[in-house]
Design a protein around this motif. Structure first.
Motif, mmCIF file in Angstrom:
data_model
loop_
_atom_site.group_PDB
_atom_site.id
_atom_site.type_symbol
_atom_site.label_atom_id
_atom_site.label_comp_id
_atom_site.label_asym_id
_atom_site.label_seq_id
_atom_site.Cartn_x
_atom_site.Cartn_y
_atom_site.Cartn_z
ATOM 1 N N SER A 1 0.836 -1.195 0.000
ATOM 2 C CA SER A 1 0.000 0.000 0.000
ATOM 3 C C SER A 1 0.877 1.253 0.000
ATOM 4 C CB SER A 1 -0.950 0.016 1.202
ATOM 5 O OG SER A 1 -0.217 0.059 2.418
ATOM 6 N N THR A 2 0.291 2.358 -0.447
ATOM 7 C CA THR A 2 0.968 3.649 -0.473
ATOM 8 C C THR A 2 -0.050 4.749 -0.174
ATOM 9 O OG1 THR A 2 2.411 5.112 -1.747
ATOM 10 C CG2 THR A 2 0.624 4.088 -2.928
ATOM 11 N N THR A 3 0.470 5.919 0.229
ATOM 12 C CA THR A 3 -0.386 7.047 0.584
ATOM 13 C C THR A 3 -0.196 8.165 -0.445
ATOM 14 O OG1 THR A 3 -0.240 6.528 2.926
ATOM 15 C CG2 THR A 3 -0.954 8.750 2.341
ATOM 16 N N VAL A 4 -1.293 8.706 -0.897
ATOM 17 C CA VAL A 4 -1.277 9.817 -1.855
ATOM 18 C C VAL A 4 -1.876 11.031 -1.156
ATOM 19 C CG1 VAL A 4 -2.009 10.647 -4.120
ATOM 20 C CG2 VAL A 4 -1.556 8.198 -3.762
ATOM 21 N N THR A 5 -1.076 12.141 -1.047
ATOM 22 C CA THR A 5 -1.547 13.385 -0.439
ATOM 23 C C THR A 5 -2.103 14.278 -1.537
ATOM 24 O OG1 THR A 5 0.146 13.226 1.279
ATOM 25 C CG2 THR A 5 -0.891 15.369 0.958
ATOM 26 N N ILE A 6 -3.381 14.590 -1.432
ATOM 27 C CA ILE A 6 -4.071 15.373 -2.461
ATOM 28 C C ILE A 6 -4.497 16.693 -1.829
ATOM 29 C CG2 ILE A 6 -6.003 15.453 -4.075
ATOM 30 C CD1 ILE A 6 -5.993 12.387 -4.025
ATOM 31 N N SER A 7 -4.077 17.833 -2.449
ATOM 32 C CA SER A 7 -4.428 19.167 -1.968
ATOM 33 C C SER A 7 -5.367 19.823 -2.966
ATOM 34 C CB SER A 7 -3.181 20.035 -1.800
ATOM 35 O OG SER A 7 -2.296 19.435 -0.873
ATOM 36 N N LEU A 8 -6.303 20.609 -2.422
ATOM 37 C CA LEU A 8 -7.217 21.371 -3.261
ATOM 38 C C LEU A 8 -6.676 22.791 -3.410
ATOM 39 C CD1 LEU A 8 -10.706 20.249 -1.886
ATOM 40 C CD2 LEU A 8 -9.414 19.290 -3.790
ATOM 41 N N THR A 9 -6.448 23.226 -4.626
ATOM 42 C CA THR A 9 -5.993 24.598 -4.878
ATOM 43 C C THR A 9 -7.193 25.531 -4.909
ATOM 44 O OG1 THR A 9 -6.067 24.242 -7.256
ATOM 45 C CG2 THR A 9 -3.986 23.788 -6.141
ATOM 46 N N ASP A 10 -6.899 26.814 -4.582
ATOM 47 C CA ASP A 10 -7.975 27.782 -4.409
ATOM 48 C C ASP A 10 -8.419 28.362 -5.747
ATOM 49 O OD1 ASP A 10 -9.590 29.534 -2.614
ATOM 50 O OD2 ASP A 10 -8.438 31.081 -3.644
ATOM 51 N N ILE A 11 -9.695 28.614 -5.834
ATOM 52 C CA ILE A 11 -10.269 29.389 -6.927
ATOM 53 C C ILE A 11 -11.089 30.504 -6.282
ATOM 54 C CG2 ILE A 11 -10.340 27.431 -8.510
ATOM 55 C CD1 ILE A 11 -13.322 27.205 -7.923
ATOM 56 N N ASN A 12 -11.353 31.566 -7.035
ATOM 57 C CA ASN A 12 -12.055 32.718 -6.478
ATOM 58 C C ASN A 12 -13.561 32.432 -6.489
ATOM 59 O OD1 ASN A 12 -12.577 35.186 -5.395
ATOM 60 N ND2 ASN A 12 -12.000 36.383 -7.201
ATOM 61 N N ASP A 13 -13.981 31.707 -5.465
ATOM 62 C CA ASP A 13 -15.401 31.382 -5.331
ATOM 63 C C ASP A 13 -15.992 32.008 -4.074
ATOM 64 O OD1 ASP A 13 -13.919 29.866 -3.616
ATOM 65 O OD2 ASP A 13 -15.129 28.056 -3.820
ATOM 66 N N ASN A 14 -15.253 33.005 -3.483
ATOM 67 C CA ASN A 14 -15.751 33.710 -2.303
ATOM 68 C C ASN A 14 -15.510 35.198 -2.473
ATOM 69 O OD1 ASN A 14 -16.396 31.482 -0.105
ATOM 70 N ND2 ASN A 14 -14.500 30.870 -1.112
ATOM 71 N N GLY A 15 -16.420 36.007 -2.044
ATOM 72 C CA GLY A 15 -16.282 37.455 -2.071
ATOM 73 C C GLY A 15 -15.937 37.988 -0.691
ATOM 74 N N PRO A 16 -15.411 39.242 -0.598
ATOM 75 C CA PRO A 16 -15.086 39.818 0.712
ATOM 76 C C PRO A 16 -16.355 40.096 1.520
ATOM 77 C CG PRO A 16 -14.829 41.455 -1.016
ATOM 78 C CD PRO A 16 -15.131 40.165 -1.704
#
Length: 806
Positions: free
Chosen positions: A257-272
């Motif tokens: 077995s092996t481990t895969v680290t998956i990160s979510l990159t940001d997109i501009n889906d939030n307003g101030p």
């Protein structure tokens, strides 16, 4: 087996503990080459693997050999096959010999029966097959029965290796909100077992952890998303565990077995979004421009460039210009700054709207209005006790210099800007009015003249006026007052310098003997204009007149031609100089005109006018003359000091030498007396030694000696240019004779003094032996019968420094 052109294939089962061996028997032609076997091995191996029973025909060989297969990791030592020659009749006359890879340590052969035995367990992953050579030898003749033949022992694979993942660790990233089925990463594993034999190396992938967000393709190991709308702001990172199994996942296989680290990159889906509906700040009214009023902050769930925003203030133009807002690029805060001065008495509160908007909106996820937000900003101004303020930042006044003491020059005024409006007291800074020419009313700020003004002394004043509150705080401020003193014609004109005119004897009537000009300390409005004239008298001056050139200059003109020093040496001439002021002022100056017997060049060398003549000498000439005089004085002082030092050294010697100095151009022999034992004996010129008479006036005699020496030097300098018959040379001899006769303190004059003239010199120089420093005297007949005495010749023989200087 029977012989023939056909090759027969036969499978024989040999029972051993737990092992099944398959033997393939070939008929071979005697004398077959090893190369023939190698060329056809690949094809035959393929046909055997496919189970084919049809083989190509080969030529018959004289002995039989077998291809063997051995299972890996078998720990037992057993017979794995046999080779046998056609010549073997079973009488043990044939000896079998095994050589090649593993012969002797891994495999061995029975030399009588040809049976091949495995000595240890084999590992296919290290070595998959072995190439060996077998040979049959006649024991009697020790000759090969057949040529050496080659065969292969193959190692059969078993599932003894677990699969392993490559390129670990695995890191991957995908944008948030990615659709289902988006490829995330691919994992790859390998198995060391034989992929061509069974299912030992056939792999299959599955997910142990990470569902339901991700899934993996069983055969390729490609990981894809399986959950829609994954939000980075909710969860930014996932850990996915992937398992791989061999034997297609069946039981009894190996897995990893092996481990895969998956990160979510940001997109501009939030307003101030502002967390407060209103921000309130306070600021003192004396705050400086640029002071930070406060900070506001709008939250944005995004990061990086998607979180960048810009703040701005929204309100009427007047209030917006009082404050500005800037965005801090690091913290994404809105910094409110003061842009204009505040005044509590004018405006005490400011209310504005602040807006924050994203710099890079993405309308795929939100509408454009959702990428901005607004909040209210309220700023309260605090009252501060401020110093008084003058109505003018600078005061400039003018006053005539003849204004009377007490005249009011002007008034300064200041007020308290606070609501209390405290009264003021005024004063003049003493440092700016050291002469105390002005005074100020402390209550109303009126400035008046305290002392008489004189523009020619001080033409303007720079005063600092201070205004101080009478309240307890005693706050104060200051202002600068410039007072210019206007000129009044209160100074009489005068001649530009002290003129000393002169007139030469023989000057013709109508000639200008002196030019005049004038100066006036008063300030000229446009340009000074001076008028020159004679003193009004009843009769006209018969000697001189003044001619006004109408250009602020005038000339003294002679009226007659009969000026002589014999008649009169000086004349007095009054000159009136008037200015053009209002009222006009004048002055009278009496000039003394000297009569002079002038030189041909027109200069007057007699008294009273030397200053005029010297006025033409340049400053550089005067400086040069002064430097020469100073240098000459320094040289004279230095010569006196050196001469005094030498005289002291000469007086300190114990032996007093009586000698006469002569220059090199004369042959001179001077005898002197000295006590015994002091020096070596000289030449015999004198009678027996006579003690020297005492010298009661030795100092006086020394001074007389110096005067004589000076006389000798002067005479000898002149004698270099004259002959022996000249009067100078005769006078020199007579002076020396008189000196010897009149000096009572010299030794007895019973010796001979000889003076000779050698001439005035020639280009080759003198040939006299007197020029030699190391002069040796040859013995001569003494003139007097006396004991040897010391003889010294000066300056040719060891004279002192002083004796050789003229």
């Amino acid at each position: 087996m029977g012989a023939g052109d056909e090759m027969h294939l036969q499978t024989v089962k040999m029972t051993t503990p737990g092992i099944l061996a398959v033997m393939t028997v070939f008929s071979m032609i005697p004398g077959g080459l090893l190369s023939d076997i190698r060329d056809t091995w690949g094809l035959e191996g393929q046909q055997l693997a496919q189970g084919s029973t049809v083989l190509h025909h080969r030529q018959k060989r004289d002995w039989i050999w077998q291809q063997l297969i051995v299972r890996e990791e078998d720990p037992t030592s057993r017979i794995i096959g046999q080779v046998k020659s056609n010549s073997d009749r079973g009488d043990f006359t044939i000896q079998y010999v095994l050589s090649g890879e593993g012969a002797g340590d891994t495999f061995e052969i029975d030399e009588y029966s040809g049976e091949i035995r495995a000595l240890k367990k084999l590992d296919r992953e290290k070595k998959a097959f072995y190439v060996l050579q077998a040979q049959a030898i006649n024991r009697r003749t020790n000759e090969p029965e057949e040529p050496q033949s080659e065969f292969i022992i193959k190692v059969q694979d078993i599932n003894d290796n677990a699969p392993k993942f490559l390129n670990e660790p695995y890191l991957s990233s995908i944008p948030e909100m990615s659709p289902v089925g988006t490829t995330v990463a691919q994992v790859t594993a390998t198995d060391a077992d034989d992929p061509m034999f069974g299912n030992n190396a056939k792999l299959i992938y599955s997910i142990l952890q990470g569902e339901p967000y991700f899934s993996v393709q069983p055969k390729t190991g490609i990981i894809v998303t399986s959950w829609p709308n994954m939000d980075r702001e909710a969860r930014e990172e996932y850990l996915v565990v992937v398992q791989v199994k061999d034997m297609l996942g069946l039981s009894g296989g190996y897995s990893s077995s092996t481990t895969v680290t998956i990160s979510l990159t940001d997109i501009n889906d939030n307003g101030p979004t502002f967390q407060k509906p209103q921000y309130t700040f306070t600021l003192p009214e004396n705050a400086l421009i640029g002071t930070t009023v406060g900070r506001i902050m709008a939250d944005d769930g995004d990061v990086g460039i998607n979180a960048k925003m810009t703040y701005r203030l929204e309100d009427d133009l007047e209030e917006s210009s009082t404050f500005i807002i800037q965005t801090n690029p690091e913290t994404q805060e809105g910094v409110v700054l003061l842009a204009k001065p505040l005044d509590y008495e004018s405006k005490r509160r400011y209310v504005m709207m602040a807006e924050a908007a994203n710099d890079h909106p993405d309308t795929r996820f939100l509408t454009l209005d959702e990428f901005s937000d607004r909040t209210k900003v309220k700023i309260l101004v605090e009252d501060v006790d401020e110093p008084p303020v003058f109505f003018s930042a600078l005061y400039e006044w003018k006053v005539p210099e003849n204004a009377a003491v007490g005249t009011v020059v002007g008034t300064v005024s200041a007020r308290d800007t606070d609501a209390v409006n405290n009264p003021m007291r005024y004063s003049i800074n003493k440092k700016t009015d050291a002469t105390k020419a002005f005074k100020i009313d402390p209550n109303n700020g009126t400035i008046a003249i305290a002392r008489t003004l004189d523009r020619e002394t001080t033409d303007w004043y720079n005063l600092t006026i201070e205004a101080k509150e009478t309240a307890q705080s005693h706050l104060s401020s200051s202002v600068v007052v410039f007072i210019t003193v206007l000129d009044v014609n209160d100074n009489v004109p005068r001649l530009a310098r002290d003129y000393r005119p002169y007139i030469c004897e023989g000057t013709q009537a109508g000639e200008v003997i002196q030019s005049l000009s004038a100066v006036d300390p008063d300030e000229a409005v446009q340009e000074h204009h001076f008028y020159f004239s004679m003193v009004p008298e009843k009769r006209i001056n018969p000697n001189f007149t003044i001619r006004d050139n109408q250009d602020n200059t005038a000339g003294i003109v002679s009226r007659r031609s009969t000026f002589t020093r014999k008649d009169q040496t000086q004349y007095l001439l009054p000159v009136v100089v008037s200015d053009s002021g209002t009222p006009a002022l004048s002055t009278t100056t009496t000039l003394t005109i000297s009569v002079c017997s002038c030189l041909p060049a027109g200069h007057c060398p007699t008294g009273g006018v030397e200053a005029f003549a010297l006025s033409g000498v340049s400053m550089q000439t005067l400086i040069g003359i002064s430097v020469c005089l100073v240098t000459l004085s320094a040289l004279l002082v230095l010569m006196l000091v050196v001469r005094r030092h030498r005289r002291k050294n000469q007086e300190g010697t114990d032996t007093e030498v009586k000698e006469l100095e002569l220059p090199e151009s004369f042959s001179q022999k001077v005898l002197f007396y000295e006590e015994r034992g002091d020096r070596a004996a000289g030449l015999d010129f004198c009678q027996p030694t006579v003690p020297l008479r005492p010298h009661p006036r030795r100092r006086d005699r020394r001074l007389h000696k110096e005067e004589v020496r000076a006389s000798i030097r002067m005479s000898l300098r002149e004698s270099h240019l004259i002959g022996p018959e000249d009067e100078v040379f005769r006078q020199f001899i007579l002076d020396r004779l008189a000196e010897a006769d009149q000096d009572p303190y010299v030794p007895p004059f019973d010796c001979l003094r000889t003076y000779a003239y050698e001439g005035s010199g020639s280009p080759p120089g003198s040939l006299s032996s007197l020029d030699s420093i190391s002069l040796e005297f040859e013995p001569r007949i003494p003139v007097c019968n006396s004991k040897p005495q010391v003889v010294r010749l000066t300056p040719w023989y060891g004279g002192t420094e002083e004796d050789t200087i003229f």
